[in-house]
Write an enzyme that holds these catalytic residues in place. Structure first.
Site, PDB file in Angstrom:
ATOM      1  N   LYS A 174       0.863  -1.185   0.000  1.00 14.70           N
ATOM      2  CA  LYS A 174       0.000   0.000   0.000  1.00 14.70           C
ATOM      3  C   LYS A 174       0.900   1.236   0.000  1.00 14.70           C
ATOM      4  O   LYS A 174       1.472   1.606   1.024  1.00 14.70           O
ATOM      5  CB  LYS A 174      -0.926   0.025   1.211  1.00 14.70           C
ATOM      6  CG  LYS A 174      -2.010   1.077   1.052  1.00 14.70           C
ATOM      7  CD  LYS A 174      -2.428   1.741   2.334  1.00 14.70           C
ATOM      8  CE  LYS A 174      -1.589   2.875   2.809  1.00 14.70           C
ATOM      9  NZ  LYS A 174      -1.605   4.132   2.033  1.00 14.70           N
ATOM     10  N   GLY A 227       7.094   5.728   7.750  1.00 18.75           N
ATOM     11  CA  GLY A 227       6.288   6.944   7.733  1.00 18.75           C
ATOM     12  C   GLY A 227       6.511   7.715   9.022  1.00 18.75           C
ATOM     13  O   GLY A 227       7.545   7.572   9.676  1.00 18.75           O
ATOM     14  N   SER A 228       5.499   8.504   9.393  1.00 21.59           N
ATOM     15  CA  SER A 228       5.673   9.373  10.553  1.00 21.59           C
ATOM     16  C   SER A 228       5.593   8.580  11.852  1.00 21.59           C
ATOM     17  O   SER A 228       5.044   7.481  11.907  1.00 21.59           O
ATOM     18  CB  SER A 228       4.586  10.452  10.558  1.00 21.59           C
ATOM     19  OG  SER A 228       3.354   9.861  10.907  1.00 21.59           O
ATOM     20  N   GLY A 232       3.083   5.599  12.753  1.00 18.97           N
ATOM     21  CA  GLY A 232       3.772   4.362  13.140  1.00 18.97           C
ATOM     22  C   GLY A 232       3.280   3.855  14.489  1.00 18.97           C
ATOM     23  O   GLY A 232       3.082   2.655  14.679  1.00 18.97           O
ATOM     24  N   GLU A 249       9.719   2.052  10.676  1.00 23.42           N
ATOM     25  CA  GLU A 249      10.820   2.924  10.298  1.00 23.42           C
ATOM     26  C   GLU A 249      10.234   4.333  10.268  1.00 23.42           C
ATOM     27  O   GLU A 249       9.406   4.626   9.413  1.00 23.42           O
ATOM     28  CB  GLU A 249      11.268   2.489   8.894  1.00 23.42           C
ATOM     29  CG  GLU A 249      12.632   2.912   8.481  1.00 23.42           C
ATOM     30  CD  GLU A 249      13.668   2.652   9.521  1.00 23.42           C
ATOM     31  OE1 GLU A 249      13.923   1.490   9.827  1.00 23.42           O
ATOM     32  OE2 GLU A 249      14.211   3.637  10.040  1.00 23.42           O
ATOM     33  N   CYS A 283      14.121  10.934   5.759  1.00 18.35           N
ATOM     34  CA  CYS A 283      14.205  10.715   7.213  1.00 18.35           C
ATOM     35  C   CYS A 283      15.644  10.810   7.664  1.00 18.35           C
ATOM     36  O   CYS A 283      15.913  10.991   8.847  1.00 18.35           O
ATOM     37  CB  CYS A 283      13.530   9.439   7.670  1.00 18.35           C
ATOM     38  SG  CYS A 283      13.688   8.075   6.601  1.00 18.35           S
ATOM     39  N   GLU A 384      10.948  16.822  14.167  1.00 16.83           N
ATOM     40  CA  GLU A 384      11.194  16.605  12.741  1.00 16.83           C
ATOM     41  C   GLU A 384      10.341  17.574  11.917  1.00 16.83           C
ATOM     42  O   GLU A 384       9.135  17.689  12.129  1.00 16.83           O
ATOM     43  CB  GLU A 384      10.846  15.169  12.357  1.00 16.83           C
ATOM     44  CG  GLU A 384      11.201  14.866  10.911  1.00 16.83           C
ATOM     45  CD  GLU A 384      10.980  13.415  10.525  1.00 16.83           C
ATOM     46  OE1 GLU A 384       9.869  12.908  10.766  1.00 16.83           O
ATOM     47  OE2 GLU A 384      11.908  12.797   9.968  1.00 16.83           O
TER      48      GLU A 384
HETATM   49  C1  UN1 Z   1      14.533   7.878   3.747  1.00 19.14           C
HETATM   50  O1  UN1 Z   1      14.889   9.018   3.911  1.00 19.14           O
HETATM   51  O2  UN1 Z   1      13.372   7.534   4.073  1.00 19.14           O
HETATM   52  O3  UN1 Z   1      20.423   7.288   3.147  1.00 19.14           O
HETATM   53  C2  UN1 Z   1      15.417   6.862   3.133  1.00 19.14           C
HETATM   54  C3  UN1 Z   1      19.599   7.825   2.429  1.00 19.14           C
HETATM   55  C4  UN1 Z   1      18.843   7.007   1.416  1.00 19.14           C
HETATM   56  C5  UN1 Z   1      17.597   6.444   1.993  1.00 19.14           C
HETATM   57  C6  UN1 Z   1      16.749   7.421   2.737  1.00 19.14           C
HETATM   58  N1  UN1 Z   1      19.686   5.949   0.951  1.00 19.14           N
HETATM   59  O4  UN1 Z   1      19.371   9.023   2.513  1.00 19.14           O
END
Ligand code: UN1
Length: 494
Positions: A174, A227-228, A232, A249, A283, A384
């Site tokens: 999804k 996601g956030s 999460g 994550e 992230c 964040e």
């Molecule tokens: C993400 O920001 O959700 O290291 C993943 C990195 C990328 C992956 C980021 N290889 O910035």
């Protein structure tokens, strides 16, 4: 066949059962890209059913054969890389060179996980009893549900689905409502690579009931979510009440630490790339610059100079380095944080506003923003933001920098610039994040190393690398007694 905006269920491209649609638009231009299937729980039901049906034969297919299919998927992605990258940039907004990187990360993962078809090693251990052997093997979980974000619209679906597939699971994906078309293009590569019908399924939609239906479905063994932190947390609670595995994550508040002995030119390049690459929407993005007071003014001056030259605009325009934010809500959120920073007493040095001039007129553009004189208690130093906003915090020692780095609720990525090998090693040990960089920024993980973080970033799982195999498999221990008599473990010790 026009597959854009359709679900992929049981090997067929289909609209939502309800016939409802939602729009996917280019965040740089506002252009309508496609009407997409606005699915509901009934579509999840169909997809999980297809995945369940396909599981038995997929898990029985020898893993090296599954690996060969993944190699073909990698070849498809490689062959179509340029057009996929352009579509991805149109839908998500990141600049084309990064769009290519997103596709490349998927290719890398397909080759890496394809190779796991001939590895996924287990253990052989001696038994404590004679004439008895003991070993442990990995087994698939069954149907896995993947919930993916928009910021890496191809790479993250690839990170999750390819290890799931090589381990013998079947998949229901999804994707974020912001990037359904990129997910469909990824599915198409899986289909063309030869993944059998039902083994991977895509259900797109715009409403939260879709994710919940997947999380709650009794035939889904694991949810892997990116996601956030707020969402999460809900996924985790939902999954717990259904006694379900869940791999989360979530966010980051990543810092680059710059010491007084650092190569400042090198640091500036790493800071710009990490803070404003992908418009800060990673992230792993750097949103805190923790810098030694002896070099702070110089570093900030150098940064401001280079920030003034950053080109913001449509990611498909050659030379543009910073694309739009994903949508209006994100634009407003970033704007709000700028106001919060000002109210808190931080000094806004540059940016802090929406860009509407020239080719920025039709999209969600925000100027790269730098706050100076930020203190650890301020919200912009802790929360964040997920946009192009960098906060500068001053420190007097490495110890203070490390403590500050470790003080936030997230723990994904961190970075130290220094020329001192002792400081580098101290930081490698003491920085409390899942990823540490020395003399490089906070972004740029590679697919064959574990990816993930501690504290509010995750719940102990890692994506990518060998660690991903742990998420998507169960261990089975097998004992074979060939003595021909009853042997009792722990009891027949002599
Ligand atoms: C993400 O920001 O959700 O290291 C993943 C990195 C990328 C992956 C980021 N290889 O910035």
């Amino acid at each position: 066949m026009d597959i854009s905006g359709q679900n992929f269920i049981g090997g067929k491209w289909v609209p939502a059962k309800s016939g409802r649609v939602f729009e996917s638009r280019n965040p740089a231009t506002g252009e309508l890209l496609a009407q997409c299937a606005d699915s509901g729980p009934e579509d999840i039901e169909a997809a999980v059913g297809a995945a369940r049906e396909a599981w038995e034969s997929w898990r029985r297919l020898p893993a090296p054969r599954r690996g060969e299919i993944l190699f073909r998927v990698a070849d498809r992605l490689f062959h179509d890389k340029e057009s996929l990258a352009r579509s991805l940039t149109s839908e998500m907004g990141k600049v084309l060179v990064e769009g290519r990187g997103d596709v490349q990360e998927s290719i890398d993962m397909a080759y890496y996980m394809g190779g796991e078809g001939r590895r996924q090693f287990g253990h052989i251990a001696p038994s404590e009893l004679p004439d008895k052997s003991a070993y442990a093997i990995r087994e698939p979980l069954g149907v896995v549900g993947l919930i993916t974000p928009w910021n890496f619209p191809m790479a993250i679906p690839a990170w999750k689905s390819l290890p799931a597939l090589i381990m013998g699971n079947t998949v229901v994906l999804k994707p974020s409502p912001e990037t359904p078309l990129t997910a469909a293009l990824f599915m198409k590569a899986l289909e063309e690579g030869g993944v059998p019908p039902g083994v991977v399924n895509l259900v797109m939609g715009s409403t939260p009931d879709l994710g919940s239906a997947l999380v709650r479905h009794p035939d889904v063994a694991l949810i892997s979510f990116t996601g956030s932190k707020v969402t999460g947390g809900k996924v985790a609670v939902d999954a717990a009440t259904h006694y379900k595995r869940v791999a989360l994550e979530m966010g980051g508040k990543n810092a680059i630490l710059v010491m007084d002995d650092a190569d400042l030119n090198l640091a500036v390049d790493g800071i710009l790339w990490s803070a404003f690459g992908t418009t800060g929407q990673r992230c792993t993005a750097c949103s805190r610059l923790i810098v030694h007071r002896a070099v702070k003014d110089q570093l900030v001056t150098m940064l401001l100079d280079k920030m003034a030259k950053l080109r913001v605009g449509d990611g498909l325009t050659p030379g543009v380095e910073v694309g739009p934010l994903i949508n209006r809500a994100q634009l407003e959120r970033v704007h709000q944080y700028v106001q919060i920073g000002q109210e808190e007493g931080a000094r806004l040095r540059v940016g802090g506003r929406q860009l509407t001039e020239g080719n920025c007129a039709a999209g969600h553009f925000f100027a790269p923003t730098l706050f100076d004189q930020v203190t650890p208690g301020m919200r912009i130093a802790k929360e964040e933001i997920f946009g192009p906003v960098l906060s500068v915090l001053e420190i007097k020692s490495l110890e203070e920098a490390i403590t500050l780095n470790n003080s936030v609720e997230y723990g994904l990525s961190s970075s130290l610039y220094t020329r001192d090998v002792n400081r580098a090693h101290q930081a490698m040990h003491d920085l409390r994040t899942g990823i540490v960089y020395i003399n490089a920024g906070t972004i740029g993980s590679e697919v064959h190393l574990p990816f993930g973080g501690i504290r509010g970033t995750g719940n102990g799982h890692r994506e990518a690398g060998q660690a991903a195999l742990d998420t998507f498999s169960e261990w089975k221990s097998i004992y074979v007694d060939y003595s021909g008599r009853l042997q009792r473990a722990q009891i027949d010790t002599n």
